[in-house]
Write a protein that holds these residues in place. Structure first.
Motif, PDB file in Angstrom:
ATOM      1  N   LYS A 531      22.124  95.225  62.986  1.00 32.15           N
ATOM      2  CA  LYS A 531      23.552  95.173  63.200  1.00 32.15           C
ATOM      3  C   LYS A 531      24.272  95.001  61.875  1.00 32.15           C
ATOM      4  CE  LYS A 531      24.390  93.568  67.240  1.00 32.15           C
ATOM      5  NZ  LYS A 531      24.513  92.553  68.300  1.00 32.15           N
ATOM      6  N   LEU A 532      25.367  95.741  61.722  1.00 34.64           N
ATOM      7  CA  LEU A 532      26.189  95.653  60.522  1.00 34.64           C
ATOM      8  C   LEU A 532      27.119  94.457  60.668  1.00 34.64           C
ATOM      9  CD1 LEU A 532      27.059  97.343  57.923  1.00 34.64           C
ATOM     10  CD2 LEU A 532      28.910  98.207  59.367  1.00 34.64           C
ATOM     11  N   LEU A 533      27.101  93.578  59.689  1.00 33.80           N
ATOM     12  CA  LEU A 533      28.009  92.443  59.794  1.00 33.80           C
ATOM     13  C   LEU A 533      28.378  91.942  58.414  1.00 33.80           C
ATOM     14  CD1 LEU A 533      25.871  89.927  59.234  1.00 33.80           C
ATOM     15  CD2 LEU A 533      25.310  90.373  61.599  1.00 33.80           C
ATOM     16  N   HIS A 534      29.408  91.112  58.377  1.00 30.16           N
ATOM     17  CA  HIS A 534      29.823  90.501  57.127  1.00 30.16           C
ATOM     18  C   HIS A 534      28.964  89.270  56.870  1.00 30.16           C
ATOM     19  CE1 HIS A 534      33.226  92.385  55.144  1.00 30.16           C
ATOM     20  NE2 HIS A 534      33.516  92.891  56.319  1.00 30.16           N
ATOM     21  N   LEU A 535      28.408  89.188  55.668  1.00 22.81           N
ATOM     22  CA  LEU A 535      27.566  88.043  55.332  1.00 22.81           C
ATOM     23  C   LEU A 535      28.293  86.733  55.613  1.00 22.81           C
ATOM     24  CD1 LEU A 535      25.036  86.771  54.143  1.00 22.81           C
ATOM     25  CD2 LEU A 535      26.028  87.027  51.872  1.00 22.81           C
ATOM     26  N   VAL A 536      29.564  86.694  55.229  1.00 28.61           N
ATOM     27  CA  VAL A 536      30.298  85.441  55.366  1.00 28.61           C
ATOM     28  C   VAL A 536      30.501  85.043  56.831  1.00 28.61           C
ATOM     29  CG1 VAL A 536      32.551  84.370  54.901  1.00 28.61           C
ATOM     30  CG2 VAL A 536      31.285  85.432  53.055  1.00 28.61           C
ATOM     31  N   ASP A 537      30.431  86.010  57.723  1.00 29.83           N
ATOM     32  CA  ASP A 537      30.504  85.649  59.147  1.00 29.83           C
ATOM     33  C   ASP A 537      29.280  84.865  59.591  1.00 29.83           C
ATOM     34  OD1 ASP A 537      32.951  86.748  59.457  1.00 29.83           O
ATOM     35  OD2 ASP A 537      32.263  88.609  60.378  1.00 29.83           O
ATOM     36  N   LYS A 538      28.218  84.935  58.813  1.00 30.27           N
ATOM     37  CA  LYS A 538      27.030  84.125  59.109  1.00 30.27           C
ATOM     38  C   LYS A 538      27.065  82.801  58.334  1.00 30.27           C
ATOM     39  CE  LYS A 538      25.400  86.603  62.232  1.00 30.27           C
ATOM     40  NZ  LYS A 538      25.196  86.043  63.583  1.00 30.27           N
ATOM     41  N   MET A 539      28.208  82.530  57.733  1.00 27.30           N
ATOM     42  CA  MET A 539      28.391  81.257  57.020  1.00 27.30           C
ATOM     43  C   MET A 539      29.635  80.564  57.576  1.00 27.30           C
ATOM     44  SD  MET A 539      27.843  83.061  53.270  1.00 27.30           S
ATOM     45  CE  MET A 539      28.096  81.585  52.301  1.00 27.30           C
ATOM     46  N   PRO A 540      29.674  80.369  58.874  1.00 22.04           N
ATOM     47  CA  PRO A 540      30.901  79.835  59.477  1.00 22.04           C
ATOM     48  C   PRO A 540      31.212  78.424  59.015  1.00 22.04           C
ATOM     49  CG  PRO A 540      29.099  79.768  61.053  1.00 22.04           C
ATOM     50  CD  PRO A 540      28.591  80.524  59.846  1.00 22.04           C
ATOM     51  N   SER A 541      32.439  78.015  59.234  1.00 19.35           N
ATOM     52  CA  SER A 541      32.875  76.661  58.875  1.00 19.35           C
ATOM     53  C   SER A 541      32.357  75.680  59.908  1.00 19.35           C
ATOM     54  CB  SER A 541      34.400  76.609  58.821  1.00 19.35           C
ATOM     55  OG  SER A 541      34.880  77.333  57.729  1.00 19.35           O
ATOM     56  N   ASP A 542      31.146  75.204  59.700  1.00 24.97           N
ATOM     57  CA  ASP A 542      30.593  74.198  60.607  1.00 24.97           C
ATOM     58  C   ASP A 542      30.116  72.978  59.827  1.00 24.97           C
ATOM     59  OD1 ASP A 542      28.347  75.184  59.381  1.00 24.97           O
ATOM     60  OD2 ASP A 542      27.514  76.124  61.165  1.00 24.97           O
ATOM     61  N   GLY A 543      30.485  72.902  58.554  1.00 23.41           N
ATOM     62  CA  GLY A 543      30.162  71.732  57.750  1.00 23.41           C
ATOM     63  C   GLY A 543      28.850  71.846  56.983  1.00 23.41           C
TER      64      GLY A 543
END
Lengths: 715, 715
Positions: A531-543
């Motif tokens: 799946k094509l995705l943005h790397l930063v979308d796998k680095m969400p703001s969860d602390g």
């Protein structure tokens, strides 16, 4: 005031005073990380129209970062839908004959700076969505408490422990009547918060009335004052504002225009020959917002000073609000836009306000009580920065509160907040100052004057204005905020390119990633599902911190596999950063998450070839499939992927990047066992050993821990 | 049953019986167009897990088409977020040694066929969003009424008028207890609606009890029966189902798998050597759905027939549900996936069901009562078609109801529903039949058998399966549904390309636009704001027809301006299609909207150069800025725009396209005054003259009219 002895007392980790965009953003972080907190506001209601309107790229990125599927955090989607994204900026000024004409049209964004670009949307919606998110993240446990006013604040300096409840704030529930004073209720479309000078009187008048049950003494570990330009918290802390001594008077109105002006649906900067300047911001539906620096406004005390040297009105006193009406603002707009016609239907909001360009001398007291947003900096509204910088302040601070309150990091990290955000505030004021002068000044008429050069009498050089606008766009986007070396940022080995100092510093191993700035996102491909995705979308703001391992092209450079396998052993050791900073019974990725982005094409490698640490298994035996990516190749839809190129990482050498929970790049190190040791060192400066910390299994906090740990598995 | 005389009576334009995806989609149309209607369902609750899961491209397009900003219709955004979009399909089958291996991996979508592609998401969410949209569009006035069951239905054939309330439906409010019979309540994870055979008994048991106040006689102009495979409405109308006499038995389970099977996050078709076949559908979060055609299931009446010739179980009788358990389904899955391991955690839903491949012989009675969705066609779940074709049925019908009920079009147009959708249903069954045989059959082992050809004993040729799957994808996407010539589609001048008959028919003036199919969207640039957008996003589902004028490159071919200006005169004439079919006091674009897409670059032309009809002005003097586009050039973000090329329209000759409210291309004509006459003729076949229709100004319906007309101006 009732005796303190009879007043109810309570405790919370963090108390936020002021529920504007800045306070709410801090609250979103705390809710997301499961920290006990409260947020109070003295206003009874929400804002339903007007106020700040520009939502910049970085703010969108931040919204996106809170948008994990299982939380159904629709802020971002809704923001996109409800907003008007501006593509274009038009510049209008007098031509050689002195007649208004289009000087140029340019794209109103900087290609490649972010995957989002500026939109306009009213602040009430943003606040609404932030509030919904807080309730969602906290599972309904936290709501903004209103109307509450703070009465007194006290820091107990003898308490030194990170987890001590060292701040006492006495608060008081206000009646709804009092919380809707003139400036929020009676005037048809509201007047801007900057007029809150009245609030001193409000506090003075009402602090002593009320019954004992209206008061509460809240003991908190930390306090944030995000209570606006006239911040009560700032005053209690005796923090000064420094900057320009004069204020400008602005008129703003939201209308649906009837006009033959051709660029009415573009953002426009119009310099008229003699009638002043205007900014047009096209908004959602058919609304346009007009910003005008008012020429003449009667003032209550000082009397009119007339138009200032730069064409705008200045005042040290307070303006007479009653003189600013939608009609008076539109009247000036009509003069400015001549020879085109302009009429207004559907006036949905208006305001006048008075503002200076100032920055607070300090952003905290004792690392216990902090201020953010308008409480730290005030400036003109033209660049659409207010709400954005304010939210970004709190985005910098919120997760640091969370790390400290969870006992994962030392209180010291809170010092980086002032260090990092004060510089941004000063840059903002400097930009605003330059921009204001050029925007509000009388334009130089081309031809004759041009030849003589841009002497003062000739007026503002519009080419310079144009240039400053374009340069300013980068800053205004919020994406280049650059955080200094500190315990949380290590720029060792990184330096600026000659002549490009403003672009930041780069480490040779990732020579397109400015260290200290937020990581620019780019596409990767999921190893498991292509799946094509943005790397930063796998680095969400969860602390969580992230360690991004770029092991290079594993297909071509087989020995890189060996390094990756050695990492597995190193991370298994009991003093590795994973073991040391993760509570004993929490999941391995709950504090620091490792993502692996290789440079081989996805179909050349199988998921199960990767060592275990890249694809950990949870307590039920379920695999975390979502941490291995291919950073090279082509997606099924044809999109080319080459994140190594974007980041300037060599496909043989590889690299390791450390990203903070706010996605700012903290350090770049070698892809080697030695590099991994440096990662250890980075965390050892401020993280707290958790090897004796067993989370209480049955306790509510264990749920927080689990939630904190494995947010992907919602089942 | 109480006497009819004492029963309360009411009237509504349209009554919808059955609130599954099909009924709800019709309701969304009616709500959007402001038609009085009601929708009832005999189930008490909503579906919260399981059921249909594939959402195809065309369904996404339809959702998008209802998604106008001011309605804040977030379905689409939410669907994207909450769903798992599948990029990839993997085929697994025995290798030469008979061991399961990956045969191939292919993209699971057809590039260019739509801007959306298939996602998986559970039906309960879709239904929820559709219901929210109905409430939003109808401003809270319409909700699904449940639990209500229909008792009797009667068509008064003597009533001939389009607006006559010719259908009487007696309905009854059922107690919540009764509306939660076994199949919806007690069994842990629900069993599939197809088991509703029991409902005949349910109706028989409960039709006579209850009090007079539970009954209501609803008189409607039109009725839709979207009440599932065992449709009560269909039975009342005596409509037969035709097709295969045998039923297949399916087991389906939603689990989070623990497995070393490498493609678990891709869609997979697995043909095992001896244990049957399985489809894996990765879903949201970490859930996978497994579809298995069950080998052996005990049956209640007929006894087991054993595995059929194609490896699946067939039965004419009813299956014994108690024999289908999550454990039994997972057990077979484990056999199929060998030598890989498979365990299940988090079983969130399961079902077993029994299904045939059948189509109703007719889709309506007297053009008064219609059926849609599962009531018209039943088939296997493998291609993820059920919910999609059902929604698309209703999407075809809903706006036609609206046009007739508003008195804008003749009742005759309702005949096109059966004509258009029955063909789709037959194509669906044919595809499903072919696909089922190949999916469920025992696979041919490569090598030896391959050389001998694909004789019956050798099993299913997996290359053929592969091929059928790929070809089927186009059909399954829902984007190529091709509607025949009728009063609403005029294919004059269009023909198929030799050897490509399945691609549709094309008019030489727009030789890449298949007439009768939905218009493929492509980018255009807003003339007023240079914004990049999808043309079809400016053709939302609001019940309006659109005339798309492609005047070519106006900069290069100046004489094309003359034609455009002549159009202005022609449209001003009192018998033009705009004047004739628009109520006297409604806005000019309220029934038929004209969009102009020129082929010049945007900055070569000014907005105000265009004649008035392309940018009309409303009653307050506000301009409609949103109907003129540039179809050529480059967006500010670098996206190349050339919609003339996409549609095969010459930049000198131009063209005019007529699009129905469902975006199906109704006719292609010349860009000339003669062509405009043909547009007149198209509408004259079924539209009703409105030149004496003055909408009541103070009436509620005027609000509907205004809403219908100028949805962009929400102010």
């Amino acid at each position: 005031m009732p005796s303190l002895k009879t007043i109810k007392e309570s405790r919370t980790d963090v108390l936020i005073i002021g529920a504007g965009p800045s306070g709410l953003m801090c609250a979103v972080w705390l809710a997301r990380c499961g920290i006990p907190f409260r947020i109070i506001d003295k206003r009874a209601g929400k804002i339903y129209a007007g106020q700040a309107d520009g939502l910049q790229s970085r703010s969108f990125e931040i919204f996106q970062s809170f948008s994990e599927d299982q939380f159904d955090f629709v802020t971002l989607d809704k923001a996109w839908k409800a907003s008007n994204d501006m593509m274009e900026m038009s510049f209008w000024s007098p031509n050689e004959k002195g007649v208004l004409g289009r000087k140029s049209r340019i794209p109103d964004f900087i290609p490649g700076i972010s995957r989002f670009h500026e939109c306009v949307i009213h602040q009430g919606k943003i606040e609404n969505w932030l509030q919904n998110s807080i309730e969602e993240f906290s599972e309904g446990k936290v709501k903004v408490e209103r109307p509450y006013m703070p009465v007194s604040i006290k820091i107990d300096e003898t308490m030194k422990g990170d987890q001590d409840y060292a701040v006492e704030v006495l608060v008081k529930k206000v009646s709804d009547d009092l919380a809707n004073p003139e400036q929020y209720g009676k005037i048809a479309n509201g007047l801007f918060r900057q007029f809150d000078g009245d609030q001193d009187k409000f506090y003075a008048d009402h602090v002593n009335d009320g019954n004992v049950e209206d008061f509460e003494l809240i003991k908190a570990k930390y306090v944030l004052g995000s209570d606006g330009a006239h911040s009560w918290v700032r005053k209690q802390l005796d923090i000064e504002m420094q900057g320009e001594s004069t204020d400008f008077i602005w008129g703003v109105v939201d209308i649906v225009p009837i006009t033959d002006f051709p660029d009415i649906r573009s953002r426009c900067a119009i310099h008229s020959k003699d009638s002043g300047s205007m900014m047009i911001i096209p908004r959602e539906n058919d609304i346009c917002r007009l910003y005008i620096q008012l020429k003449e406004v009667a003032r209550e005390e000082d009397g009119s000073e007339g138009a200032g040297a730069d064409g705008g009105a200045k005042s040290k006193g307070r303006i007479d609000r009653s003189k600013i009406t939608p009609e008076s603002i539109v009247r000036q707009a009509k003069e400015i836009i001549q020879p085109f016609n302009l009429d207004a239907t559907d006036v949905s909001w208006f305001t006048g306000y008075q503002i200076g360009q100032r920055v607070a001398t300090g952003f905290h007291r004792n690392n216990r009580v902090f201020i953010s947003g308008d409480a730290c900096h005030t400036h003109s509204p033209k660049a659409g920065q207010g709400m954005n910088v304010s939210m970004q302040d709190a985005y910098n601070l919120g997760y640091k509160f969370a790390l400290v309150c969870k006992g994962l990091a030392k209180q010291e990290i809170l010092q980086t907040y002032e260090l990092e955000r004060k510089k941004v505030a000063h840059d903002l004021i400097e930009f605003d100052h330059k921009f204001s002068r050029l925007f509000s000044g009388k334009p130089m008429i081309p031809s004759a004057e041009k030849l003589e050069g841009s002497n003062e009498d000739g007026g503002v050089d519009l080419d310079e204005f144009h240039q400053v606008y374009v340069q300013g766009g980068k800053f205004a986007s919020g994406t280049i905020s650059d955080y200094q070396d500190s315990i949380m940022v290590n720029k060792t080995g990184a330096k600026a390119r000659e002549g490009e100092e403003s672009e930041g510093v780069f480490h040779p191993l990732a020579n397109k990633v400015p260290v200290g700035r937020r990581l620019l996102s780019d596409f990767v491909l999921g190893q498991i599902d292509y799946k094509l995705l943005h790397l930063v979308d796998k680095m969400p703001s969860d602390g969580r911190f992230r360690v991004l391992i770029f092991p290079g092209d594993l297909q071509q450079f087989k020995s890189n596999w060996d390094i990756l396998n050695k990492f597995n052993d190193a991370l298994e050791e009991k003093d590795s950063f994973i073991k040391r900073y993760t509570p004993v019974n929490a999941f391995p990725s709950s504090v620091i998450e490792i993502l692996t982005i290789h440079a081989s094409t996805r179909n050349d490698i199988e998921f199960h070839d990767f060592p275990q640490f890249t694809r950990s298994i949870d307590f039920k035996g379920r695999t975390d499939y979502w941490r291995i990516f291919s950073g090279a190749g082509k997606a099924y839809d044809g999109t080319a992927v080459d994140i190594y190129k974007t980041y300037g990482i060599d496909k043989q050498a590889g690299a390791i990047l450390i990203a903070r929970p706010d996605t700012h790049v903290a350090q770049v190190v070698e892809f080697s066992v030695g590099g991994l040791k440096q990662v250890d060192e980075y965390f050892s400066k401020f993280m707290i050993d958790q090897r004796n910390n067993v989370l209480p299994e049955k306790d509510k906090s264990v749920n927080d821990a689990i939630r904190f740990v494995q947010p992907k598995l919602a089942v």
